[in-house]
Design a protein around this motif. Structure first.
Motif, PDB file in Angstrom:
ATOM      1  N   GLN A  88      -4.865   2.203  -1.979  1.00 51.50           N
ATOM      2  CA  GLN A  88      -5.285   3.589  -2.089  1.00 51.50           C
ATOM      3  C   GLN A  88      -4.139   4.499  -2.547  1.00 51.50           C
ATOM      4  OE1 GLN A  88      -9.063   3.165  -1.807  1.00 51.50           O
ATOM      5  NE2 GLN A  88      -8.337   5.259  -1.586  1.00 51.50           N
ATOM      6  N   SER A  89      -2.905   4.080  -2.267  1.00 49.47           N
ATOM      7  CA  SER A  89      -1.732   4.840  -2.703  1.00 49.47           C
ATOM      8  C   SER A  89      -0.655   3.867  -3.148  1.00 49.47           C
ATOM      9  CB  SER A  89      -1.213   5.745  -1.588  1.00 49.47           C
ATOM     10  OG  SER A  89      -0.814   4.988  -0.467  1.00 49.47           O
ATOM     11  N   ILE A  90       0.066   4.250  -4.182  1.00 53.18           N
ATOM     12  CA  ILE A  90       1.082   3.380  -4.771  1.00 53.18           C
ATOM     13  C   ILE A  90       2.341   4.203  -5.020  1.00 53.18           C
ATOM     14  CG2 ILE A  90       1.693   1.896  -6.727  1.00 53.18           C
ATOM     15  CD1 ILE A  90      -1.276   1.366  -7.141  1.00 53.18           C
ATOM     16  N   CYS A  91       3.483   3.628  -4.680  1.00 51.79           N
ATOM     17  CA  CYS A  91       4.786   4.232  -4.965  1.00 51.79           C
ATOM     18  C   CYS A  91       5.508   3.321  -5.951  1.00 51.79           C
ATOM     19  CB  CYS A  91       5.608   4.385  -3.682  1.00 51.79           C
ATOM     20  SG  CYS A  91       7.290   4.997  -3.930  1.00 51.79           S
ATOM     21  N   ALA A  92       5.917   3.861  -7.098  1.00 46.92           N
ATOM     22  CA  ALA A  92       6.559   3.051  -8.134  1.00 46.92           C
ATOM     23  C   ALA A  92       7.742   3.799  -8.728  1.00 46.92           C
ATOM     24  CB  ALA A  92       5.557   2.699  -9.236  1.00 46.92           C
ATOM     25  N   LEU A  93       8.691   3.020  -9.256  1.00 50.73           N
ATOM     26  CA  LEU A  93       9.909   3.605  -9.810  1.00 50.73           C
ATOM     27  C   LEU A  93       9.727   4.066 -11.243  1.00 50.73           C
ATOM     28  CD1 LEU A  93      12.716   1.203  -8.542  1.00 50.73           C
ATOM     29  CD2 LEU A  93      12.213   3.515  -7.758  1.00 50.73           C
ATOM     30  N   LYS A  94      10.362   5.173 -11.552  1.00 56.68           N
ATOM     31  CA  LYS A  94      10.422   5.650 -12.928  1.00 56.68           C
ATOM     32  C   LYS A  94      11.021   4.569 -13.822  1.00 56.68           C
ATOM     33  CE  LYS A  94      12.877   9.062 -15.735  1.00 56.68           C
ATOM     34  NZ  LYS A  94      13.885  10.162 -15.708  1.00 56.68           N
ATOM     35  N   GLY A  95      10.329   4.304 -14.950  1.00 53.96           N
ATOM     36  CA  GLY A  95      10.799   3.292 -15.881  1.00 53.96           C
ATOM     37  C   GLY A  95      10.237   1.910 -15.634  1.00 53.96           C
TER      38      GLY A  95
END
Length: 581
Positions: free
Chosen positions: A217-224
């Motif tokens: 339901q929620s995702i945290c991902a790094l720039k690039g």
């Protein structure tokens, strides 16, 4: 909320050891580093701790994020936790935190902090306990005739739970497996729950309904980096899929726009999946502007449907250094920050001057430098393990220290002749650079001069000796090793013979020169008698030259009074003698 029932309590006691190593007797041990529990339930986070003898604990609390100040804020001060926290234990060696009526927003990393009555007596247990809160959903996979139901969660529940299945509100199965297969009727409704928490069951699903179930339901991902947003879906049996797509914006009076046709997404996204029961959106080279709610849309031969949003947060990695400038023996704290919590929790890698710091990989976002020295000066950065090509920006650590390796250089080098000049230069290694230099001559107490360089012009033998400098900055002073200055005389015999003898010899040479000059001109002189000197046998022998000397020192030349009408030779007082006629 219907799922948040006051009587629902899930207390987690997981006694596997997770040690946070401290130093000098400081230590925090959590009973568990990772916990996954149901939304609407309760959880208990526990720890034990030690500290040096002679200390007494005065304050102890739990927190989730470092505040803007030096110290983190206690959860008890956060209005979001009002009425939902219970503390158990003492202030000597252990404490537990109970959080009730959990929601998905309570998912975070929880840490324990305590302080003592001694100066500098404070410690934080890091890494802490990662709490994930999840709801239950029934996920439908398979074809129209051979479907499988899965009791799905966004994290793996702790303690290997037992699943209970309900058909039209009645219990039909109890198993440790989260899967359920059966001969399904389009009119039947199915739901699932966890044994012991049956009041927290999932929403019911019907095989003849529109359903979109997301993997996260929620995702945290790094720039690039690259991220996949996945879902499965069902639709009425008598319908056929015509098209599926993903979108972010939807105005009430317009159909949503397929992301693949939105400017700026060309070559940036890709659709994957079988386009029958599941779909995946892959976004590459993530940008901070890609943070949004993403929804899946399916259009069939009979109708159209869209799922609820999946929250994607794109974060960069930011290094915070406190403080950035220190004196030797002080401490520095580095914090590798992200806007959201990575799932799964990733380790951090720390760098100095672009190179990994040995043995620095840690699951804690904090890296401490204790009792720094000048060798710790440099540029620091951090990265998430697995994404080493996406490091944070660099922060420069400056370490202040007093002068060291202070030395004196001499120019020109080698022997120094009287009357020449010499320059002494003072050098030192210091941070900040030395801003005051003082020059001394050995056994002479008072300073000779100040400044980075010291010049002696028209040097004499009196300037012989050993010279040294003192370098100073705000952190201290240091004195150089003395250097010896040796001054060579132009006439090394002068001190032995004496100045008077030198002048007398000079006068004699001048007289000889004048005599030779007269002879060369035939004895003709305008102001001096040119007769030869004859010896009178009846008289004493005259001295050919009557050079008056009033002293044996500097007065020899002072007795010579030049005639303004004569040349240098006639200025001498010379008496001619002749015999009587």
């Amino acid at each position: 909320m219907a799922l948040r029932t006051a009587g629902s309590v899930l207390v987690v006691f997981l006694w596997s050891v997770a040690v946070v190593l401290g130093q000098d007797g400081w230590n925090v041990t959590y009973t568990k580093n990772r916990i996954c529990v149901l939304k609407g339930s309760s959880v208990e986070l526990s720890c034990s701790y030690t500290y040096p003898s002679g200390h007494t604990v005065t304050t102890a609390f739990w927190f989730t994020e470092l505040g803007t100040g030096v110290e983190p804020d206690s959860l008890g001060q956060d209005p979001e936790y009002s009425g939902r926290l219970e503390y158990h234990g003492d202030k000597k060696n252990g404490q537990s935190l109970k959080i009730t009526d959990l929601g998905e927003s309570d998912s975070a990393e929880y840490k324990f902090r305590f302080m003592t009555n001694q100066e500098g007596g404070k410690y934080m247990g890091s890494p802490g306990v990662t709490l994930s809160v999840t709801g239950l959903q029934v996920k439908v996979t398979g074809g129209h005739q051979d479907k499988t139901l899965t009791c799905s969660t966004t994290c793996t529940l702790t303690d290997n739970p037992t699943y209970i299945w309900y058909k039209n509100g009645h219990k039909v199965k109890e198993d440790t497996s989260s899967l359920y297969s059966d001969s399904f009727s389009d009119a039947d409704r199915y739901s699932c729950a966890i044994k012991g928490h049956e009041d927290l069951h999932s929403p019911a699903v019907c095989q003849n309904c529109w359903i979109v179930t997301y993997t996260h339901q929620s995702i945290c991902a790094l720039k690039g980096s690259t991220v996949d947003i996945s879902c499965s879906y069902t639709y009425p049996i008598d319908h056929e899929i015509k098209t599926t797509f993903w979108f972010t914006k939807w105005e009430s009076d317009m159909d949503p726009e397929d992301l693949s046709s939105v400017p700026g997404y060309e070559g940036h996204i890709e659709y994957l999946g079988d386009k029958k029961s599941e779909g995946t959106l892959r976004i590459t080279d993530l940008r901070l502007s890609d943070s949004a709610g993403y929804r899946f849309r399916l259009i069939t031969s009979g109708d159209k449907f869209a799922g609820s949003p999946v929250s994607l947060t794109v974060t960069d990695v930011v290094l915070e250094m406190v403080p950035t400038s220190v004196s030797e023996s002080e401490s520095v704290t580095l914090t590798c920050r992200t806007k959201c919590t990575m799932d799964p929790i990733a380790a951090f890698i720390w760098y100095k001057n672009g190179q990994p710091i040995p043995n620095s990989n840690t699951y804690s976002l904090v890296y401490s430098l204790f009792s720094v020295s000048s060798e710790d000066t440099g540029r620091y950065s951090c990265a998430v393990e697995g994404h080493e090509d996406l490091p944070s920006g660099e922060e420069t650590l400056t370490v202040r220290y007093g002068p060291r390796n202070t030395s004196v250089s001499v120019s020109p080098s080698g022997e120094i002749v009287e009357g020449s000049s010499v320059t002494l230069t003072c050098s030192s290694d210091a941070n900040p650079p030395a801003d005051k230099y003082t020059w001394y001559k050995k056994n002479i107490a008072s300073p000779k001069a100040s400044g980075h360089s010291y010049s002696i012009t028209n040097i004499s033998s009196e300037d012989r000796g050993e010279y040294y400098c003192e370098a100073r900055n705000i952190k201290g002073t240091e004195t150089s090793i003395p250097v010896h200055i040796n001054v060579m005389s132009v006439f090394p015999w002068v001190p032995v013979v004496g100045v008077g003898a030198v002048l007398t010899a000079g006068a004699l040479l001048l007289t000889i020169y004048c005599t030779l000059k007269r002879r060369s001109t035939g004895g003709n002189d305008a102001t001096t008698d040119t007769q030869s000197v004859h010896h009178d046998p009846n008289s004493d022998t005259y001295t050919g030259l009557n050079v008056r000397t009033s002293s044996t020192d500097y007065d020899t030349l002072a007795s010579v009074h030049p005639d303004p009408n004569s040349d240098m030779c006639t200025s001498l007082n010379v008496k001619n003698t002749r015999s009587p006629e």
